[in-house]
Structure formats: structure tokens, C-alpha cells
Design a protein around this motif. Structure first.
Motif, short mmCIF file in Angstrom:
data_model
loop_
_atom_site.label_atom_id
_atom_site.label_comp_id
_atom_site.label_asym_id
_atom_site.label_seq_id
_atom_site.Cartn_x
_atom_site.Cartn_y
_atom_site.Cartn_z
N LEU A 245 0.83 -1.25 0.16
CA LEU A 245 -0.01 -0.12 -0.07
C LEU A 245 0.94 1.27 -0.19
CD1 LEU A 245 -2.91 -1.06 2.47
CD2 LEU A 245 -2.96 -0.92 -0.02
N ARG A 246 1.98 1.19 0.71
CA ARG A 246 3.04 2.51 0.71
C ARG A 246 3.40 2.48 -0.73
NH1 ARG A 246 8.39 1.75 3.60
NH2 ARG A 246 7.23 1.57 5.74
N ALA A 247 3.76 1.40 -1.30
CA ALA A 247 4.15 1.61 -2.83
C ALA A 247 3.03 2.25 -3.60
CB ALA A 247 4.30 0.01 -3.37
N LEU A 248 1.86 2.18 -3.50
CA LEU A 248 0.99 2.67 -4.18
C LEU A 248 0.90 4.19 -4.02
CD1 LEU A 248 -2.40 0.46 -4.11
CD2 LEU A 248 -1.17 1.41 -6.21
N THR A 249 1.13 4.47 -2.65
CA THR A 249 1.05 5.99 -2.14
C THR A 249 2.54 6.43 -2.76
OG1 THR A 249 2.38 5.61 -0.15
CG2 THR A 249 -0.18 5.41 -0.19
N GLU A 250 3.48 5.55 -3.30
CA GLU A 250 4.89 6.26 -3.63
C GLU A 250 4.92 5.91 -5.32
OE1 GLU A 250 7.55 4.24 -1.14
OE2 GLU A 250 7.16 5.70 0.40
N GLY A 251 3.62 5.96 -5.96
CA GLY A 251 3.89 5.89 -7.35
C GLY A 251 3.74 4.45 -7.92
N GLY A 252 3.69 3.57 -7.15
CA GLY A 252 3.74 1.92 -7.74
C GLY A 252 2.77 1.81 -8.68
N ARG A 253 3.32 0.74 -9.93
CA ARG A 253 2.47 0.54 -11.07
C ARG A 253 1.11 -0.33 -10.52
NH1 ARG A 253 4.56 -1.16 -16.77
NH2 ARG A 253 4.69 -3.19 -15.95
N HIS A 254 0.09 0.20 -11.10
CA HIS A 254 -1.07 -0.24 -10.78
C HIS A 254 -2.13 0.00 -11.87
CE1 HIS A 254 -1.73 3.99 -9.68
NE2 HIS A 254 -2.84 3.71 -10.10
N THR A 255 -3.29 -0.75 -11.86
CA THR A 255 -4.44 -0.39 -12.94
C THR A 255 -5.68 0.22 -12.23
OG1 THR A 255 -3.90 -1.88 -14.69
CG2 THR A 255 -6.02 -0.98 -14.68
N LEU A 256 -5.91 1.35 -12.53
CA LEU A 256 -6.94 2.10 -11.98
C LEU A 256 -8.43 2.06 -12.92
CD1 LEU A 256 -8.59 4.05 -9.90
CD2 LEU A 256 -7.63 6.01 -11.42
N PHE A 257 -9.46 1.49 -12.51
CA PHE A 257 -10.58 1.32 -12.83
C PHE A 257 -11.43 2.50 -12.44
CE2 PHE A 257 -10.30 -2.59 -15.05
CZ PHE A 257 -8.95 -3.18 -14.58
N GLN A 258 -11.90 3.52 -13.38
CA GLN A 258 -12.68 4.66 -12.91
C GLN A 258 -14.21 4.45 -12.78
OE1 GLN A 258 -11.89 7.75 -15.65
NE2 GLN A 258 -10.41 8.63 -14.37
N PRO A 259 -15.12 4.84 -11.41
CA PRO A 259 -16.08 4.61 -11.49
C PRO A 259 -17.14 5.27 -12.57
CG PRO A 259 -15.42 6.29 -9.91
CD PRO A 259 -14.19 5.67 -10.55
N SER A 260 -18.31 4.49 -13.08
CA SER A 260 -18.91 5.14 -14.13
C SER A 260 -19.94 6.01 -13.70
CB SER A 260 -19.70 3.77 -14.83
OG SER A 260 -20.33 3.04 -14.20
N GLN A 261 -20.14 6.18 -12.53
CA GLN A 261 -21.14 7.29 -11.85
C GLN A 261 -20.84 7.57 -10.53
OE1 GLN A 261 -25.39 6.21 -12.13
NE2 GLN A 261 -24.77 4.05 -11.46
N SER A 262 -21.15 8.59 -9.80
CA SER A 262 -20.82 8.79 -8.52
C SER A 262 -21.86 7.95 -7.64
CB SER A 262 -21.04 10.41 -8.01
OG SER A 262 -22.51 10.63 -8.15
N ARG A 263 -21.23 8.01 -6.44
CA ARG A 263 -21.93 6.98 -5.59
C ARG A 263 -23.42 7.60 -5.42
NH1 ARG A 263 -17.63 6.55 -2.38
NH2 ARG A 263 -18.59 7.62 -0.66
N ALA A 264 -23.60 8.81 -5.10
CA ALA A 264 -24.82 9.40 -4.71
C ALA A 264 -25.80 9.35 -5.80
CB ALA A 264 -24.80 10.91 -4.69
N GLN A 265 -25.30 9.43 -7.37
CA GLN A 265 -26.00 9.28 -8.51
C GLN A 265 -26.50 7.73 -8.55
OE1 GLN A 265 -23.41 10.03 -11.72
NE2 GLN A 265 -25.21 11.17 -12.98
N ALA A 266 -25.68 6.98 -8.35
CA ALA A 266 -26.07 5.37 -8.33
C ALA A 266 -27.22 5.28 -7.53
CB ALA A 266 -24.78 4.46 -7.99
N ARG A 267 -27.00 5.76 -6.20
CA ARG A 267 -28.12 5.24 -5.19
C ARG A 267 -29.32 6.15 -5.41
NH1 ARG A 267 -27.28 8.26 -0.64
NH2 ARG A 267 -25.14 7.23 -0.39
#
Ligand code: GLU
Length: 380
Positions: A245-267
């Protein structure tokens, strides 16, 4: 770049192969590092829920089950023995940082049946508000073959959306999604960000799984669909090295999947889309006006309760003339609602006991009729 900076609440899924070595022993040094990362996130004000696999892998070692594939009965026995060791490991690792852990074992009916769902959600929210870290796994010892999730990828997505985490982090043996499974195709390229999980993206995921965990990239894509549709982002990152997790805060490689809508919108979409309401609440003129200014619906303003409903069911709110003015999720079941309608808040508290269940419909769970376009505009 700090990949976790945008998020105030995280659900983190840990795969079996990270926590347990091939000989069935806990990787305690790795766990100690991860616990340090979790403590650092919490010290920064981030709520953390952990979905941890590893019960079956630990239990098979404890019980001396060395067959390559276990029968269902053996897996269930292994989960039973291993879950104790797993919880103990988490309690000790986080306990060293003064963090209390709570264990919750989930079966699919908990996430599918509204009442269990709401109770599990409330328990987890309460643990978080008390500064604890909920440690969640599937209740493998009782879940039967037909109804179990079987993989913690999808389970963790259900949990993340249930508790409305900002982001679900899947720690795995691979640092994200590639254009093809890299083990089979050396030319495969890493994908840093996915805007939408299309059939083309799913095709890239292939189907591989390691011998300890049931999930592969395919169940991760299923998890991604559950999460992103409900407004929760998802990150796939490599967990095998110390301090992932520290690696992720320091620029570690990963794939981000963006939400398709906001949570309030979904609800709110979900509320507006629920055609069948389980009941109605008729309100007086004062309450009707209060709703229009964005207030919650309190018991004192309710004049009539119709239908039978559970907490969390969709209900319609009617004005004194009987016209529908809003739709929402019931904060109280119909029996409770009948008991407290027309009562002041102090009397309601006395009748229902202390706790935060005093609104008939909380404003976050309320959409005014005719406000759908506004919702789209405001949140879109
Ligand atoms: N719930 C299983 C366990 O704790 C793991 C499932 C998975 O690997 O995704 O052993």
C-alpha cells in the motif's frame, strides 16, 4: 504520484497467495508490513476495511490436508480451522499499532437480502466509527457450493459497494491489467487506467488463476463491474512485495478502474428506478415543505403509513392531497413507522431506543419527484 490520495475510505482485498506461503505457513513479515501501511492510512484519516482470503490455505496446513485439490467438505473444514488462525494473525498484526479488529464472515445472502445487508453495513460502519478495522471473509464453512461466491474478488466488490468505499484495492500477484495475460504473451502491455469495462477490456483479462486463489483476472473484471457501476473506483496492484500500500502511495504501478457514476448518483438512480414501492408515507403540509428544502423526513410529520416494508425498502412519500412528492428508502420498517408516526424526536428515541435510526427517510436516501433531471445535472 500517490494513487490513494483521492480516497477517504478503502476496501482492501488480500489474496491467499500473499498471506500464506506454498507450505501453508503465514507470511508474517509481509503481514507486519501491510499492517504498518494500514496504520499509516488510518493515521491519515482514511477508513480501511480488509477482505482477507487465506482461511482455506492456512487451514489445510493446520489439518495436514495435502491433496492438490480438496473436496468441498475438506475445504469447508480447512476454512473453519484456518479462519481462527487468520483472525488471530490480523488481530496481532494490527494490534501492534493499537488498532482493534472485528471479524465479519459473509454469505451471499447477506449482500442480497436487504435486512442482513443493512445489518452488516451498520456493523461495519459502527466498527469504523470506533476506529477499528473490520476483517471480512466469506463464511466458507457453511456456504454451500451453489450459493458461495468462491472468490474474494467479487465478495470484496460487494463489500466495498455495501459500505460505500471510495475505492476497492485488489492486491494480487500481478500489477494490473495487461492487453493480454503476460504469462502467455510476452508482448502484453500494461494498462494504467480503464474508463469503462467493455467487452474488449474483458477479453484482455483472459482466465488464469493461481493454485491457491480461485480468482483470476476474470473475477477481477466482474468485481470491477460491480464496484464501478456503484460509484466505487477499483485498483489492481501487485501485493507480493513488502509494503504494497505504501508502494501505491509512492507511485507504484497499478491499473485504476474509474467509477462510471458517482455513488450518490448510483443510489438516487436506483431509488428512482425502483418501480414497485413497498409502501407509502403520507405527510402533513409542514413536512412536505421541509422535504422540498432538502430535509430528512422525521416521524412527527407523518400522518399515515400504508403497506408492509422493511428498513431499506423503496417507499413513496405522499403530500396531504395524496400526490406523490418523493421517493426514498425507508429508515424504519413499517411496524416501527406506525409506532412512531406523529411523535416528537425525544418520544421516538424512547420508543425505539438510542441509535441513529430516528429519520423515517434520511435526506441522502430521498429523491424529490421531478428531480431526476436535477440529479443528472447536479451529479453528472
Ligand atoms: N475465502 C477463501 C479463503 O479464505 C478464499 C477465496 C479466494 O481465494 O478468493 O480461503
Amino acid at each position: 504520484m500517490n494513487a490513494l490520495a483521492p480516497y477517504r475510505s478503502l476496501t482492501i482485498k488480500i489474496g491467499s497467495a500473499l498471506l500464506v506461503d506454498k507450505a501453508g505457513k503465514l507470511r508474517s513479515a509481509w503481514l507486519a508490513g501491510l499492517a504498518e501501511d494500514v496504520a499509516a492510512l488510518k493515521a491519515n484519516g482514511c477508513d480501511v476495511v480488509v477482505v482477507s482470503s487465506g482461511a482455506i490455505a492456512l487451514g489445510r496446513g493446520l489439518l495436514g490436508l495435502d491433496a492438490i485439490s480438496l473436496t468441498l467438505e475438506q475445504s469447508q473444514a480447512a476454512a473453519s480451522a484456518g479462519q481462527i488462525a487468520l483472525s488471530q494473525a490480523w488481530a496481532e498484526a494490527l494490534g501492534r499499532h493499537g488498532i482493534v479488529t472485528g471479524q465479519i464472515l459473509i454469505t451471499p445472502n447477506i449482500t442480497e437480502e436487504r435486512r442482513y445487508y443493512l445489518n452488516a453495513r451498520t456493523t461495519i460502519a459502527t466498527l469504523l466509527s470506533l476506529g477499528a478495522v473490520p476483517i471480512i471473509n466469506e463464511n466458507d464453512s457453511v456456504a454451500t457450493a451453489e450459493i458461495r461466491y468462491g472468490d474474494n474478488d467479487r465478495l470484496s466488490a460487494r463489500v466495498a459497494t455495501m459500505v460505500e468505499s471510495d475505492c476497492l484495492v485488489l492486491l494480487s500477484d500481478i500489477d494490473g491489467l495487461y492487453t493480454a495475460p503476460p504469462a502467455k504473451d510476452p508482448g502484453a502491455e500494461h494498462i494504467p487506467m480503464v474508463k469503462a469495462i467493455t467487452p474488449a477490456i474483458e477479453a484482455m483479462a483472459g482466465g488464469a488463476a493461481s493454485h491457491l486463489s480461485r480468482g483470476g483476472m476474470t473475477t477481477k473484471m466482474e468485481a470491477g463491474k460491480i464496484a464501478t457501476l456503484a460509484g466505487t473506483a477499483m485498483i489492481i496492484a501487485k501485493g507480493t512485495e513488502p509494503h504494497p500500500l505504501r508502494a501505491l502511495t509512492e507511485g507504484g504501478r497499478h491499473t485504476l478502474f474509474q467509477p462510471s457514476q458517482s455513488r450518490a448518483q448510483a443510489r438516487k438512480r436506483w431509488i428512482m428506478g425502483s418501480l414497485a414501492v413497498a409502501g407509502t408515507l403520507q405527510v402533513d403540509a409542514g413536512a412536505a415543505r421541509a422535504l422540498l428544502t432538502g430535509k430528512s423526513l422525521l416521524p412527527i410529520g407523518v400522518t399515515k403509513v400504508s403497506g408492509e416494508f422493511e428498513r431499506g425498502d423503496a417507499i413513496a412519500v405522499l403530500n396531504p392531497d395524496g400526490a406523490e412528492i418523493a421517493r426514498g428508502l425507508a429508515g424504519l420498517d413499517s411496524d416501527e413507522a406506525r409506532l412512531v408516526m406523529g411523535k416528537r424526536s425525544d418520544a421516538v428515541l424512547e420508543l425505539l431506543g438510542a441509535g441513529n435510526r430516528s429519520a423515517m427517510v434520511h435526506r441522502d436516501n430521498l429523491v424529490l419527484v421531478g428531480a431526476q433531471e436535477e440529479v443528472d445535472h447536479e451529479l453528472g
